[in-house]
Design an enzyme around this catalytic site. Structure first.
Site, PDB file in Angstrom:
ATOM      1  N   GLY A 150       0.834  -1.205   0.000  1.00 14.23           N
ATOM      2  CA  GLY A 150       0.000   0.000   0.000  1.00 14.23           C
ATOM      3  C   GLY A 150       0.861   1.244   0.000  1.00 14.23           C
TER       4      GLY A 150
ATOM      5  N   GLU B 122       5.582  -5.479   5.713  1.00 11.54           N
ATOM      6  CA  GLU B 122       5.944  -6.888   5.986  1.00 11.54           C
ATOM      7  C   GLU B 122       5.935  -7.744   4.728  1.00 11.54           C
ATOM      8  OE1 GLU B 122       1.478  -8.370   7.249  1.00 11.54           O
ATOM      9  OE2 GLU B 122       3.251  -9.594   7.515  1.00 11.54           O
TER      10      GLU B 122
ATOM     11  N   ASP C  66       0.445   1.326   9.061  1.00 15.08           N
ATOM     12  CA  ASP C  66      -0.040   0.445  10.141  1.00 15.08           C
ATOM     13  C   ASP C  66       0.918   0.360  11.330  1.00 15.08           C
ATOM     14  OD1 ASP C  66      -2.056  -0.085   8.303  1.00 15.08           O
ATOM     15  OD2 ASP C  66      -1.143  -1.947   7.615  1.00 15.08           O
TER      16      ASP C  66
ATOM     17  N   ARG D 153      -4.924  -2.735   9.560  1.00 13.83           N
ATOM     18  CA  ARG D 153      -4.893  -4.173   9.317  1.00 13.83           C
ATOM     19  C   ARG D 153      -5.086  -4.941  10.628  1.00 13.83           C
ATOM     20  NH1 ARG D 153      -1.546  -5.559   4.323  1.00 13.83           N
ATOM     21  NH2 ARG D 153      -3.545  -5.543   3.294  1.00 13.83           N
TER      22      ARG D 153
ATOM     23  N   ARG E   2     -23.953   7.162  14.492  1.00 13.97           N
ATOM     24  CA  ARG E   2     -23.519   7.313  13.102  1.00 13.97           C
ATOM     25  C   ARG E   2     -22.118   6.712  12.953  1.00 13.97           C
ATOM     26  NH1 ARG E   2     -28.103   8.498  12.791  1.00 13.97           N
ATOM     27  NH2 ARG E   2     -29.085  10.279  11.756  1.00 13.97           N
TER      28      ARG E   2
ATOM     29  N   HIS F  16      -9.071   5.250   2.789  1.00 13.18           N
ATOM     30  CA  HIS F  16      -7.789   5.606   2.184  1.00 13.18           C
ATOM     31  C   HIS F  16      -7.382   7.056   2.366  1.00 13.18           C
ATOM     32  CE1 HIS F  16      -8.704   1.754   0.356  1.00 13.18           C
ATOM     33  NE2 HIS F  16      -7.396   1.626   0.184  1.00 13.18           N
ATOM     34  N   VAL F  17      -8.284   7.854   2.918  1.00 12.66           N
ATOM     35  CA  VAL F  17      -7.885   9.238   3.201  1.00 12.66           C
ATOM     36  C   VAL F  17      -6.702   9.235   4.187  1.00 12.66           C
ATOM     37  CG1 VAL F  17      -9.435   9.685   5.156  1.00 12.66           C
ATOM     38  CG2 VAL F  17      -8.876  11.537   3.581  1.00 12.66           C
ATOM     39  N   GLN F  18      -6.611   8.169   4.991  1.00 10.82           N
ATOM     40  CA  GLN F  18      -5.512   8.062   5.963  1.00 10.82           C
ATOM     41  C   GLN F  18      -4.151   7.855   5.302  1.00 10.82           C
ATOM     42  OE1 GLN F  18      -7.148   5.358   9.490  1.00 10.82           O
ATOM     43  NE2 GLN F  18      -8.236   5.027   7.588  1.00 10.82           N
TER      44      GLN F  18
HETATM   45  O1  F6P Z   1      -1.331  -1.754   4.972  1.00 11.26           O
HETATM   46  C1  F6P Z   1      -1.834  -0.498   4.719  1.00 11.26           C
HETATM   47  C2  F6P Z   1      -3.318  -0.545   4.525  1.00 11.26           C
HETATM   48  O2  F6P Z   1      -3.781   0.761   4.327  1.00 11.26           O
HETATM   49  C3  F6P Z   1      -4.111  -1.235   5.643  1.00 11.26           C
HETATM   50  O3  F6P Z   1      -4.268  -0.403   6.755  1.00 11.26           O
HETATM   51  C4  F6P Z   1      -5.376  -1.593   4.918  1.00 11.26           C
HETATM   52  O4  F6P Z   1      -6.011  -2.698   5.510  1.00 11.26           O
HETATM   53  C5  F6P Z   1      -4.894  -1.932   3.553  1.00 11.26           C
HETATM   54  O5  F6P Z   1      -3.650  -1.304   3.383  1.00 11.26           O
HETATM   55  C6  F6P Z   1      -5.847  -1.491   2.470  1.00 11.26           C
HETATM   56  O6  F6P Z   1      -5.348  -1.963   1.261  1.00 11.26           O
HETATM   57  P1  F6P Z   1      -5.883  -1.523  -0.164  1.00 11.26           P
HETATM   58  O7  F6P Z   1      -5.256  -0.198  -0.466  1.00 11.26           O
HETATM   59  O8  F6P Z   1      -5.408  -2.590  -1.072  1.00 11.26           O
HETATM   60  O9  F6P Z   1      -7.361  -1.414  -0.080  1.00 11.26           O
END
Ligand code: F6P
Length: 418
Positions: A87, A179, A204, A248, A342, A348-350
């Site tokens: 990612g 990893e 993560d 994760r 709510r 993915h903004v993170q």
């Molecule tokens: O490992 C980084 C991460 O953003 C995790 O926190 C998340 O579970 C995963 O990648 C999401 O992956 P993808 O971008 O393939 O949806």
């Protein structure tokens, strides 16, 4: 091509930079394969000694201090590949820039590998010169692209990685990843003596062998800001706000952003609590006059009665966001407490946007260290943060198991529940 030699135990990394001497005499530029040039795996090109290696099983790297300097005092034209895998993550470009800058100072050549291990499997490389790395320090994402390609899961994948490496005349590889990406690097080093060094990346923060990975601080910053914003709307409407964050199978982002944002309940995989316990905490708050609550849940949390399924990627991970634990928890809290609830899934903004100053600095230090590890032929090692120092650790150790949130951190968060 001498792939069979590598497959029979490997010779990379034990004998210094495989192509540097050929390049010094030919002074090649760009990525054009040097037809007819013979790799110098077996002959020590730089007149330097090597010790140790992967066959010791200790994870100890080949060590050649000052290895990139010729006996005649001239710098070797070492060719270094760089890839970003897994990612994406804020700070990747800062690492690429630092590897490049330090390598150029040493008159080494740097080559970009497209899309993680895919670029080596499919022979997609690109020049990475001063122009390409200029102005990228604050940019999110990765200028090299990234995928979750696993060469070990592809027919002939490892051989193709080796072929591309050979054809491009590469001497070393800097693998920037988490990893999975670094797990491949560790295995290539252990099994093939592949000349690779690692840089730990992931929002993560679950990689062993380093106190922090870059990208984590940015993710925590973004999640904390979101929690702050949810606080004001929660308070205005007397609502419970559930925030699902990434991470994760570990709860680093949840616990840190939860502490920083003043969450009232935090659910992380390492410290399971029942939904009833979470509801009790929320009720207690209401009893003391607080009519709103913030609940942070990690995407990897295993809620009781909620099955784990979904498609797996090449490393065997399922897409956790599809499980929707935040939604399930929100519905249950509303049903069990009667409080209006709510749910916000940060997603993915993170991972997007510019890295924080802390991540830029950490990524830069990691990148410089990786370039130094290459220069010293400390293959099989990874740059790591320990305390305030950047050190090296064996890739094998760093990827052996996940780094989970220790109970002490959860205790800090728990002091503010309910
Ligand atoms: O490992 C980084 C991460 O953003 C995790 O926190 C998340 O579970 C995963 O990648 C999401 O992956 P993808 O971008 O393939 O949806």
């Amino acid at each position: 091509m001498r792939r069979h030699e590598h497959e029979e135990g490997g010779t990379w990394g034990k004998h210094g930079f495989p192509h540097a001497e050929t390049r010094r005499t030919q002074n090649p530029v760009g990525l054009t394969p040097r037809v007819g040039s013979t790799p110098t795996f077996g002959t020590r090109a730089l007149g330097l000694a090597t010790v140790g290696g992967p066959s010791t099983g200790t994870g100890r790297a080949s060590t050649v201090p000052g290895a990139a300097t010729h006996q005649n005092g001239q710098d070797a034209a070492v060719k270094v590949g760089v890839l970003t895998g897994g990612g994406d993550c804020p700070g990747l470009n800062a690492v690429i820039r630092a590897v490049g800058r330090r390598s150029f100072q040493r008159r080494h050549e740097v080559v970009g590998v497209r899309d993680g291990w895919r670029g080596l499997v499919e022979d997609e490389l690109e020049p990475l010169g001063p122009r390409e790395i200029s102005g990228i320090l604050p940019r999110g994402g990765t200028i090299l692209g990234t995928t979750r390609t696993n060469p070990y899961k592809l027919e002939g994948g490892v051989g193709r990685v080796q072929d591309t490496f050979e054809r491009a005349g590469l001497d070393a590889l800097v693998a920037i990843g988490g990893e999975d990406t670094l797990g491949v690097a560790a295995r290539l080093f252990e099994e093939q003596a592949f000349p690779v060094v690692g840089v730990p990346k992931t929002i993560d923060n679950d990689l062993n062998g380093t106190d922090y990975t870059f990208g984590f601080d940015t993710a925590v910053f973004i999640a904390t800001e979101a929690i702050d914003r949810l606080h004001t709307t929660a308070e205005s409407h007397n609502r419970v706000m559930v925030v699902e964050v990434m991470g994760r199978n570990t709860g680093w982002i949840a616990v840190m952003s939860g502490i920083a944002g003043g969450a009232d309940v935090i659910l992380i995989p390492e410290q399971p609590i029942s939904i009833d316990e979470a509801c009790d905490d929320i009720r207690r708050r209401h009893e003391r006059g607080k009519d709103f609550s913030i609940v942070v849940i990690s995407e990897g949390y295993e809620l009781e009665g909620h099955a784990e399924d979904g498609d797996q990627d090449e490393f065997g991970h399922i897409r956790l966001s599809e499980r929707g634990v935040g939604e399930v928890l929100g519905r249950e809290i509303e049903r069990r407490t009667g409080y209006e609830t709510r749910v916000t899934v940060l997603g993915h903004v993170q991972r997007g946007g510019s890295p924080t100053p802390r991540d830029r600095v950490l990524a830069t230090r990691f990148g410089l260290k990786a370039a130094d590890l290459v220069d010293q032929q400390r293959f099989g090692q990874m740059a790591s943060l320990q305390g305030d120092r950047i050190v090296e650790v064996p890739l094998k150790d760093a990827t052996a198991e996940l780094k989970t949130v220790p109970p002490e951190w959860y205790d800090v968060a728990k002091a503010f529940f309910g």
